[in-house]
Design a protein around this motif. Structure first.
Motif, PDB file in Angstrom:
ATOM      1  N   LYS A  48     -21.661  13.698 -17.431  1.00 42.61           N
ATOM      2  CA  LYS A  48     -21.848  13.975 -18.854  1.00 42.61           C
ATOM      3  C   LYS A  48     -21.960  15.482 -19.099  1.00 42.61           C
ATOM      4  O   LYS A  48     -21.309  16.028 -20.012  1.00 42.61           O
ATOM      5  N   ILE A  55     -19.950  11.349 -26.365  1.00 43.63           N
ATOM      6  CA  ILE A  55     -20.264  11.466 -24.929  1.00 43.63           C
ATOM      7  C   ILE A  55     -21.753  11.255 -24.685  1.00 43.63           C
ATOM      8  O   ILE A  55     -22.158  10.527 -23.772  1.00 43.63           O
ATOM      9  N   LEU A 105     -22.941   8.001 -22.554  1.00 43.06           N
ATOM     10  CA  LEU A 105     -23.534   8.359 -21.258  1.00 43.06           C
ATOM     11  C   LEU A 105     -25.005   8.718 -21.401  1.00 43.06           C
ATOM     12  O   LEU A 105     -25.514   9.637 -20.750  1.00 43.06           O
TER      13      LEU A 105
END
Length: 510
Positions: free
Chosen positions: A130, A148, A152
């Protein structure tokens, strides 16, 4: 990518230097090469008494030198880029790395194969992935950044792990798709291969491999964008950065001072020899030495420098290029010697053969490849060149119906070529003096044209002009950057009795 983030300049530039070897940090793109040069002095400060420096000051000077060297390399070397560095096959370091990596991935596989699976190490990998993906984003890419962080979210993944509900393949597929959006076109095939990998451990391993390649791509993209900026501002940047080094490390000009001092001593010795050979010359008056001549003589020394010892501080950024030029000149000298010896011995036999000198060069060049390596046997190579030249001459003579060279002439020719390597060989000394004369003339020419090529060097004229052009570019740029520092040193060494700031010297940057 901001270029004026002064606060992070040193640390980020240091990371960029490290990424050249490991390609492990993509944040270097936020570094600053400007170092607020507008607020710094652009000429060297006046002399100050020596002072003790702290460890922090020493490290700051080292960071400045790293920044300076890196910025110079990016600006002047159009081919400079960061490459993936692999350990040599069967090397100790490579073996250790392979063992450690295999142990890590085997351990991860055993954890994921437990019942229920143990996800802690996998979660840490997702967290690292990440951060890498976020580092690729440009400012303002808020939507994909939020996505993202949401997908994550390691806290959420841990909660799912507690209930054995982690969709690890789904997370991996999301990562691959995101990488596909962010990568350079050159990595499309790597992304395609990731999508074809089923084993989750192997997939994670390959994801990290491709991420490393993407970080390297981003580094090179940033370098490409920085180059025009650095080229426009490099003189001021390097001078300012070196001034910072000098302020933190007062001894940073010691080797440069010694280099200029040796050049002055050589010039005084030359003047003394000329005076002693001229009857009736007045030896009582103090000789007048040109600072420009002193500096040019110093630059000429670099073409015969023993690069096992430290080069003057002001030339560190071009050390590799200067060493390459010295090695190229050594090779060209041998080729010119071979051609001169051959022409002197069998010139009458091959005088009407067109381009015979070029044929001799084509014989010599492959056999002299790598002649500057420690393992290279120059005498053996010269012997092989002599044998091939004899064969070439005999073939040419036979084709024209003329008698071939007898054994004595062949042995003499091979022997004279092999003896080029010996110290004080007259042919080698002659060619070396002519090469030095050409390079000296090159530095003395103010107009942008090549000096006349000395006799005996016509066979290597094209190569000599290329080397000379590269050498002149290095010297002229170095004078532009460090001219004020050299002027201060020359003033102290040549005019020690003159008041500081009032002594006039011939400008060494011309």
């Amino acid at each position: 990518m901001p270029l004026n983030d002064d606060q992070n300049s040193d640390s980020d530039s240091s990371r960029l230097s490290e990424s050249t070897a490991a390609s492990s940090d993509s944040e270097y793109s936020r570094q600053s090469f400007t170092s607020d040069s507008s607020s710094k002095p652009s000429s060297p400060a006046s002399a100050s008494p020596p002072k003790m420096i702290t460890f922090d000051e020493l490290m700051a000077a080292a960071r400045n030198l790293t920044n300076l060297t890196l910025a110079h390399e990016i600006a002047v070397n159009a081919n400079f880029c960061i490459k993936q560095e692999d350990f040599p096959q069967n090397s100790f370091a490579g073996t250790v790395k392979q063992i450690v990596h295999k142990a890590f991935w085997d351990h991860l596989e055993s954890e994921l194969n437990e019942d229920p699976p143990e996800y802690e190490h996998a979660i840490k990998l997702f967290e690292e992935i990440k951060e890498i993906l976020l580092s690729f984003l440009t400012p303002g890419a808020n939507r994909i950044q939020n996505q993202i962080c949401e997908v994550l979210d390691t806290d959420l993944i841990r909660q799912q792990a507690e209930h054995n509900a982690v969709d690890i393949h789904g997370l991996a597929n999301y990562i691959i798709n995101t990488m596909g959006k962010l990568c350079a076109p050159i990595r499309d095939n790597d992304i395609k291969q990731l999508k074809a990998t089923d084993n989750i451990v192997e997939l994670l391993r390959e994801i990290f491999r491709v991420l490393d390649l993407m970080k390297m791509d981003m580094a090179n993209y940033t370098i490409q964008n920085l180059r025009p900026y650095l080229q426009r501002n490099l003189v001021d940047y390097e001078r300012t950065k070196f001034q910072e080094i000098l302020e933190e490390t007062p001894s940073a000009l010691d080797l440069t001072t010694e280099w200029i001092k040796e050049s002055i001593e050589d010039e005084l010795s030359s003047i003394s020899d000329e005076s002693s050979s001229s009857p009736g010359a007045d030896n009582s008056s103090k000789p007048i030495i040109s600072p420009t001549l002193v500096l040019n003589n110093g630059y000429l020394k670099l073409l015969q420098w023993d690069y096992r010892k430290t080069i003057p501080e002001t030339l560190i950024t071009d050390e590799g290029r200067l060493q390459e030029l010295r090695e190229k000149l050594n090779q060209l000298k041998i080729i010119a010697c071979v051609c001169l010896i051959t022409n002197n011995m069998v010139g009458a036999a091959i005088v009407d053969v067109p381009d015979f000198a070029d044929q001799l060069k084509r014989i010599s060049v492959p056999l002299l490849e790598g002649m500057n390596k420690k393992t290279f046997d120059l005498k053996e190579a010269l012997n092989a060149i002599g044998v091939q030249i004899c064969s070439k001459v005999n073939r040419s003579l036979t084709e024209r119906g003329l008698p071939a060279l007898n054994e004595e002439m062949q042995s003499n020719l091979v022997g004279q070529i092999a003896h080029i390597v010996e110290e004080n060989n007259p042919v080698s000394s002659l060619i070396d003096k002519r090469i030095q004369f050409f390079m000296r003339s090159l530095l003395a020419f103010l107009q942008k044209c090549m000096p006349t090529m000395p006799g005996g060097l016509s066979v290597i004229q094209t190569e000599m002009e290329l080397v000379g052009s590269q050498y002149a570019n290095i010297v002229n740029f170095n004078k532009q950057v460090y001219g004020p520092f050299y002027a201060n040193i020359l003033r102290k060494l040549l005019f020690p009795e003159a008041p500081i700031g009032k002594a006039e010297t011939e400008t060494p940057t011309n």
